[in-house]
Design a protein around this motif. Structure first.
Motif, PDB file in Angstrom:
ATOM      1  N   ALA A 145       0.825  -1.210   0.000  1.00 46.04           N
ATOM      2  CA  ALA A 145       0.000   0.000   0.000  1.00 46.04           C
ATOM      3  C   ALA A 145       0.861   1.263   0.000  1.00 46.04           C
ATOM      4  O   ALA A 145       1.967   1.284   0.550  1.00 46.04           O
ATOM      5  N   ARG A 146       0.342   2.312  -0.625  1.00 47.68           N
ATOM      6  CA  ARG A 146       1.072   3.593  -0.663  1.00 47.68           C
ATOM      7  C   ARG A 146       1.086   4.259   0.702  1.00 47.68           C
ATOM      8  O   ARG A 146       2.055   4.930   1.063  1.00 47.68           O
ATOM      9  N   ARG A 147      -0.004   4.122   1.442  1.00 50.84           N
ATOM     10  CA  ARG A 147      -0.074   4.726   2.768  1.00 50.84           C
ATOM     11  C   ARG A 147       0.437   3.728   3.802  1.00 50.84           C
ATOM     12  O   ARG A 147      -0.096   2.619   3.893  1.00 50.84           O
ATOM     13  N   PRO A 148       1.410   4.085   4.603  1.00 51.90           N
ATOM     14  CA  PRO A 148       1.941   3.146   5.610  1.00 51.90           C
ATOM     15  C   PRO A 148       0.881   2.611   6.563  1.00 51.90           C
ATOM     16  O   PRO A 148       0.920   1.437   6.943  1.00 51.90           O
ATOM     17  N   TRP A 149      -0.099   3.450   6.943  1.00 50.87           N
ATOM     18  CA  TRP A 149      -1.110   2.987   7.887  1.00 50.87           C
ATOM     19  C   TRP A 149      -2.016   1.930   7.262  1.00 50.87           C
ATOM     20  O   TRP A 149      -2.470   1.004   7.954  1.00 50.87           O
ATOM     21  N   VAL A 150      -2.264   2.056   5.940  1.00 53.47           N
ATOM     22  CA  VAL A 150      -3.089   1.066   5.243  1.00 53.47           C
ATOM     23  C   VAL A 150      -2.351  -0.272   5.161  1.00 53.47           C
ATOM     24  O   VAL A 150      -2.930  -1.336   5.370  1.00 53.47           O
ATOM     25  N   ALA A 151      -1.069  -0.215   4.869  1.00 52.07           N
ATOM     26  CA  ALA A 151      -0.264  -1.437   4.839  1.00 52.07           C
ATOM     27  C   ALA A 151      -0.264  -2.112   6.208  1.00 52.07           C
ATOM     28  O   ALA A 151      -0.423  -3.341   6.317  1.00 52.07           O
ATOM     29  N   ALA A 152      -0.110  -1.312   7.263  1.00 51.51           N
ATOM     30  CA  ALA A 152      -0.115  -1.860   8.622  1.00 51.51           C
ATOM     31  C   ALA A 152      -1.478  -2.470   8.952  1.00 51.51           C
ATOM     32  O   ALA A 152      -1.554  -3.520   9.610  1.00 51.51           O
ATOM     33  N   ARG A 153      -2.530  -1.832   8.490  1.00 54.88           N
ATOM     34  CA  ARG A 153      -3.889  -2.357   8.709  1.00 54.88           C
ATOM     35  C   ARG A 153      -4.068  -3.707   8.030  1.00 54.88           C
ATOM     36  O   ARG A 153      -4.563  -4.665   8.626  1.00 54.88           O
ATOM     37  N   ASP A 154      -3.658  -3.795   6.765  1.00 52.75           N
ATOM     38  CA  ASP A 154      -3.829  -5.030   6.002  1.00 52.75           C
ATOM     39  C   ASP A 154      -3.029  -6.178   6.622  1.00 52.75           C
ATOM     40  O   ASP A 154      -3.514  -7.309   6.712  1.00 52.75           O
ATOM     41  N   VAL A 155      -1.817  -5.867   7.056  1.00 55.79           N
ATOM     42  CA  VAL A 155      -0.995  -6.892   7.708  1.00 55.79           C
ATOM     43  C   VAL A 155      -1.661  -7.350   9.011  1.00 55.79           C
ATOM     44  O   VAL A 155      -1.680  -8.549   9.333  1.00 55.79           O
ATOM     45  N   ALA A 156      -2.214  -6.409   9.760  1.00 56.47           N
ATOM     46  CA  ALA A 156      -2.865  -6.751  11.031  1.00 56.47           C
ATOM     47  C   ALA A 156      -4.056  -7.678  10.804  1.00 56.47           C
ATOM     48  O   ALA A 156      -4.239  -8.657  11.539  1.00 56.47           O
ATOM     49  N   VAL A 157      -4.866  -7.379   9.795  1.00 56.20           N
ATOM     50  CA  VAL A 157      -6.033  -8.232   9.502  1.00 56.20           C
ATOM     51  C   VAL A 157      -5.578  -9.638   9.121  1.00 56.20           C
ATOM     52  O   VAL A 157      -6.075 -10.638   9.657  1.00 56.20           O
ATOM     53  N   LEU A 158      -4.623  -9.743   8.213  1.00 57.26           N
ATOM     54  CA  LEU A 158      -4.173 -11.060   7.757  1.00 57.26           C
ATOM     55  C   LEU A 158      -3.476 -11.835   8.875  1.00 57.26           C
ATOM     56  O   LEU A 158      -3.556 -13.065   8.926  1.00 57.26           O
ATOM     57  N   THR A 159      -2.805 -11.117   9.765  1.00 56.85           N
ATOM     58  CA  THR A 159      -2.169 -11.782  10.896  1.00 56.85           C
ATOM     59  C   THR A 159      -3.210 -12.403  11.820  1.00 56.85           C
ATOM     60  O   THR A 159      -3.001 -13.484  12.386  1.00 56.85           O
ATOM     61  N   LEU A 160      -4.351 -11.746  11.976  1.00 55.01           N
ATOM     62  CA  LEU A 160      -5.439 -12.310  12.780  1.00 55.01           C
ATOM     63  C   LEU A 160      -6.012 -13.568  12.135  1.00 55.01           C
ATOM     64  O   LEU A 160      -6.380 -14.522  12.821  1.00 55.01           O
ATOM     65  N   LEU A 161      -6.090 -13.577  10.799  1.00 58.09           N
ATOM     66  CA  LEU A 161      -6.624 -14.748  10.112  1.00 58.09           C
ATOM     67  C   LEU A 161      -5.684 -15.935  10.250  1.00 58.09           C
ATOM     68  O   LEU A 161      -6.111 -17.061  10.520  1.00 58.09           O
ATOM     69  N   LEU A 200      -1.660 -14.437  19.651  1.00 56.94           N
ATOM     70  CA  LEU A 200      -0.202 -14.499  19.568  1.00 56.94           C
ATOM     71  C   LEU A 200       0.392 -13.106  19.774  1.00 56.94           C
ATOM     72  O   LEU A 200      -0.213 -12.101  19.364  1.00 56.94           O
ATOM     73  N   PRO A 201       1.572 -13.000  20.367  1.00 54.60           N
ATOM     74  CA  PRO A 201       2.239 -11.696  20.501  1.00 54.60           C
ATOM     75  C   PRO A 201       2.385 -10.968  19.167  1.00 54.60           C
ATOM     76  O   PRO A 201       2.257  -9.747  19.103  1.00 54.60           O
ATOM     77  N   ALA A 202       2.632 -11.739  18.090  1.00 57.51           N
ATOM     78  CA  ALA A 202       2.781 -11.117  16.764  1.00 57.51           C
ATOM     79  C   ALA A 202       1.492 -10.445  16.325  1.00 57.51           C
ATOM     80  O   ALA A 202       1.522  -9.373  15.688  1.00 57.51           O
ATOM     81  N   ALA A 203       0.339 -11.054  16.643  1.00 57.20           N
ATOM     82  CA  ALA A 203      -0.942 -10.456  16.272  1.00 57.20           C
ATOM     83  C   ALA A 203      -1.202  -9.186  17.076  1.00 57.20           C
ATOM     84  O   ALA A 203      -1.632  -8.160  16.538  1.00 57.20           O
ATOM     85  N   ALA A 204      -0.928  -9.245  18.378  1.00 62.37           N
ATOM     86  CA  ALA A 204      -1.111  -8.062  19.227  1.00 62.37           C
ATOM     87  C   ALA A 204      -0.197  -6.934  18.774  1.00 62.37           C
ATOM     88  O   ALA A 204      -0.603  -5.759  18.724  1.00 62.37           O
ATOM     89  N   ALA A 205       1.055  -7.265  18.411  1.00 63.84           N
ATOM     90  CA  ALA A 205       2.006  -6.248  17.955  1.00 63.84           C
ATOM     91  C   ALA A 205       1.559  -5.637  16.628  1.00 63.84           C
ATOM     92  O   ALA A 205       1.708  -4.426  16.413  1.00 63.84           O
ATOM     93  N   ALA A 206       0.997  -6.464  15.744  1.00 64.05           N
ATOM     94  CA  ALA A 206       0.531  -5.957  14.449  1.00 64.05           C
ATOM     95  C   ALA A 206      -0.623  -4.975  14.639  1.00 64.05           C
ATOM     96  O   ALA A 206      -0.694  -3.943  13.957  1.00 64.05           O
ATOM     97  N   ILE A 207      -1.525  -5.292  15.558  1.00 55.47           N
ATOM     98  CA  ILE A 207      -2.640  -4.385  15.848  1.00 55.47           C
ATOM     99  C   ILE A 207      -2.122  -3.079  16.447  1.00 55.47           C
ATOM    100  O   ILE A 207      -2.554  -1.975  16.068  1.00 55.47           O
ATOM    101  N   ASP A 208      -1.201  -3.169  17.391  1.00 55.36           N
ATOM    102  CA  ASP A 208      -0.640  -1.970  18.027  1.00 55.36           C
ATOM    103  C   ASP A 208       0.032  -1.073  16.987  1.00 55.36           C
ATOM    104  O   ASP A 208      -0.126   0.157  17.020  1.00 55.36           O
ATOM    105  N   HIS A 209       0.774  -1.681  16.073  1.00 55.50           N
ATOM    106  CA  HIS A 209       1.469  -0.907  15.034  1.00 55.50           C
ATOM    107  C   HIS A 209       0.466  -0.197  14.144  1.00 55.50           C
ATOM    108  O   HIS A 209       0.631   0.995  13.816  1.00 55.50           O
ATOM    109  N   TYR A 210      -0.594  -0.903  13.763  1.00 53.28           N
ATOM    110  CA  TYR A 210      -1.643  -0.296  12.935  1.00 53.28           C
ATOM    111  C   TYR A 210      -2.296   0.880  13.653  1.00 53.28           C
ATOM    112  O   TYR A 210      -2.491   1.961  13.066  1.00 53.28           O
ATOM    113  N   LEU A 211      -2.621   0.717  14.926  1.00 54.10           N
ATOM    114  CA  LEU A 211      -3.301   1.776  15.671  1.00 54.10           C
ATOM    115  C   LEU A 211      -2.420   3.012  15.843  1.00 54.10           C
ATOM    116  O   LEU A 211      -2.918   4.145  15.861  1.00 54.10           O
TER     117      LEU A 211
END
Length: 314
Positions: A145-161, A200-211
């Motif tokens: 994604a061009r916007r860093p926050w959008v990329a972080a959001r997408d990674v967070a969603v897929l990490t939850l899946l 998982l810690p990785a999922a929690a970290a991905a959400i924190d980064h997105y937020l």
């Protein structure tokens, strides 16, 4: 024939009964709106066919006299219109569920309908991603994604899946009150069934980064995952993200958001996870559904067992 025309073929009494049954499916049985819509379409098609087949509006009394030959005629006509065996089985299931309820309410014997068998079909096994492919998918999405926050959001969603085994609808249903993620998530799945999912810690970290990067203010009852303009993020956007990534990675069309959930199950089993524990984590009502998710890896594990067990040669 469109939906409006089919509705006009149904008697008022049958239409009212169908509406009561559908309302009950939503209120008492927790059926999702999409499920209720599918039920309505399937039963309306059936009732409209019976009107044309019998040459008369099918009131409740006439519906109680449906025969096995009537059922065969409906199935033949439906299959002849191009409906596949899997969809035919779904339609028959909806009709049986309606008839089971109607027969109990009206006091008639629904044997002709309930004894009708669905056509056999071969269940397609899901295709989970290999561990390396799942990692590659997240790495690609991270820079897509061009916007860093959008990329972080997408990674967070897929990490939850992948990391928590959530359905895409369950991940996108999370609210601001769910963040920051605790050690377990309380998830309400199909039919409102509740389950506890370890985080998982990785999922929690991905959400924190997105937020931290998300430009939209987080409110308790607002969706956790936001679209570009701040509204709720939809599943189609995540599907498109994965479609773009799989093209770049050369992955097959089966690499979808749901495949990440498949991967959660198979990778857990591959690591020695218990099938019933995985069933609970996925929120499956039936163990057979979980087995379908993990059938490929189960076969591979049996090969290893048969080759390595001391009694394999005996």
């Amino acid at each position: 024939m469109n939906a409006g025309a089919r509705n006009t073929l149904i008697s008022p009494a049958a239409r009212d009964a169908l509406q009561v049954w559908l309302a009950q499916q939503g209120a008492l049985n927790g059926a999702a709106e999409n499920t209720i819509t599918a039920y309505r379409g399937d039963v309306v098609d059936f009732l409209a066919f019976m009107t044309l087949h019998k040459g008369d509006s099918q009131g409740l009394g006439a519906l109680a006299r449906i025969s096995i030959s009537d059922m065969r005629a409906w199935m033949a006509q439906t299959r002849g219109s191009g409906v596949g065996p899997r969809s035919m089985a779904r339609k028959l299931s909806a009709v049986k569920a309606f008839y089971r309820w109607l027969a109990e309410r009206e006091g008639f014997e629904p044997t002709a309908v309930l004894s009708t068998r669905a056509p056999k079909f071969t269940r397609k096994l899901p295709r989970p991603l290999a561990v390396e492919a799942a990692h590659d998918m997240l790495d690609n999405v991270r820079t897509q994604a061009r916007r860093p926050w959008v990329a972080a959001r997408d990674v967070a969603v897929l990490t939850l899946l992948w990391g928590c085994g959530l359905r895409i609808s369950e991940a996108l249903a999370l609210k601001g009150t769910d963040a920051p993620l605790a050690q377990t998530l309380r998830i309400f799945g199909k039919g409102g069934k509740e389950r506890q999912v370890p985080v998982l810690p990785a999922a929690a970290a991905a959400i924190d980064h997105y937020l931290r990067l998300c430009p939209h203010p987080q409110r308790p009852e607002a969706p956790l995952f936001r679209a570009i303009r701040g509204g709720a993020l939809g599943p189609r956007a995540i599907s498109q993200v994965m479609a773009d990534a799989r093209m770049q990675l050369g992955l097959p069309a089966s690499a979808t958001p749901h495949a990440m959930r498949h991967s959660f199950a198979t990778h857990l089993l591959d690591a020695g996870g218990d099938l019933r524990a995985i069933q609970e984590l996925l929120g499956h009502a039936s163990l057979s559904t979980t087995q379908a998710y993990t059938a490929v890896d189960t076969a591979r594990l049996m090969e290893v067992y048969n080759r390595a067990h001391p009694k394999a040669d005996g």
